[in-house]
Design an enzyme around this catalytic site. Structure first.
Site: not given
Ligand code: CTP
Length: 319
Positions: A132, A241-242, A263, A277, A293
């Site tokens: 992202n 999730t991504t 985490w 984040h 998710h």
């Molecule tokens: N992640 C995690 N713990 C967090 C934040 C993120 O393990 N506190 C991991 C997740 O696997 C997430 C990846 O890091 O998919 C990337 O973070 P983010 O960009 O927040 O994830 P997205 O899955 O893209 O969230 P969304 O689909 O809702 O945009």
């Protein structure tokens, strides 16, 4: 089928946040972990029954033409037309064709990366995947700089670049895109109808400013195939999730997989607060029923794989 047991039958809906990080205690990065080559190969083979990362990483030019109509994966009743710009940016061949890397880093976006000092270790991997368009420059000591593939959910344009409301935000996005410098930019353009305009804006910027990125747009079947694999292994995720998507794809072309920044808990293993984040002030929302998710459940599965030696999770400081 499924000799790898990543079993979890518990309901992900309610998460006791206070205890979650203790339950998921992972030993420090320096403690003994060894790679289980046999298991990694077995997982690769099993995943190949559901999807092939080499093909599913992107729709190719030969398979679509401008004007073609696509039904969104999650909004089947809504459609989009393949624009001229999108068509121009579709790769002719898979950006991963024939690729094999000895080690890969997948960098999630958890605040657990802050003060980890993991930057140099991450940058030492042969292939580095990020999620992202997360910023790197200001955090390089903890997250590194090397980027071979970076994902971009269309929602990022809204969340991190204010929907390009003015020149300042357009310039910010342009700079971030320029900094990608030849890496793969992976845009899930066909998933949900909400992202239509944002994908178009980005495509236009890339073409207009001759930005040096290799664009990739995941196949229409990828999400369901990934979900299918995990469900077959009794990991009852709603929508991957991504981060989980990237791990699933990486099993195809990475021999050893190292995960950082995964985490999804508000406290670390020493009960200190952890930002959702590492780079913004977004709050934890994954426990809500509305969230697509099931991150803690995914984490549990990844932790099991860590313990079995199929991947290495780092959730603390690097050596
Ligand atoms: N992640 C995690 N713990 C967090 C934040 C993120 O393990 N506190 C991991 C997740 O696997 C997430 C990846 O890091 O998919 C990337 O973070 P983010 O960009 O927040 O994830 P997205 O899955 O893209 O969230 P969304 O689909 O809702 O945009």
């Amino acid at each position: 089928r499924a000799e790898v047991v990543i079993n979890d039958s518990s309901s992900p809906a309610v998460v006791d946040r206070s205890n979650e990080s203790i339950k998921h205690n992972i030993k420090p990065a320096s403690s003994k972990w060894s790679h289980n080559q046999t298991l990694s190969l077995k997982i690769r083979k099993q995943i190949l029954k559901f999807l092939d990362a080499e093909k599913d990483i992107s729709v190719l030019k030969g398979t679509l033409k401008p004007g073609d109509i696509i039904h969104y994966v999650f909004d089947r009743d809504s459609t989009m037309n393949v624009s001229q710009n999108l068509y121009e940016l579709l790769p002719r061949t898979s950006p991963l064709k024939g690729k094999q890397f000895p080690t890969c880093a997948i960098v999630g976006n958890s605040g657990v990366l802050l003060h980890s000092g993991c930057g140099p270790e991450i940058d030492a991997h042969s292939f580095v995947i990020r999620c992202n368009l997360a910023p790197v420059q200001e955090y390089s000591q903890d997250v590194g700089m090397k980027t071979d593939l970076v994902t971009m959910n269309p929602s990022v344009i809204q969340r991190a670049f204010e929907d390009l409301v003015n020149e300042t935000w357009r310039e910010k996005l342009l700079q971030r895109l320029h900094s990608l410098n030849g890496s793969i930019l992976w845009i899930p353009a066909f998933m949900a109808k909400g992202g239509k305009e944002r994908v178009e804006w980005v495509n236009e910027l890339i073409l207009k400013h001759h930005i040096n990125v290799r664009t990739a747009y995941p196949s229409l079947r990828l999400l369901h195939a990934v979900r299918g694999y995990w469900l077959t292994n009794k990991v009852h995720i709603k929508r991957p999730t991504t981060g989980l998507l990237m791990y699933t794809l990486a099993t195809r072309f990475c021999n050893r997989i190292y995960l950082y920044g995964f985490w999804p808990f508000p406290l670390d293993q020493n009960q200190n607060p952890v930002k959702y984040h590492y780079y913004d002030s977004l709050k934890y929302g994954y426990t809500s029923q509305a969230s697509p998710h099931t991150m803690p459940l995914e984490f549990k599965a990844l932790k099991t794989l860590h313990q079995q030696g199929a991947l290495k999770l780092t959730v603390g400081e690097c050596d």
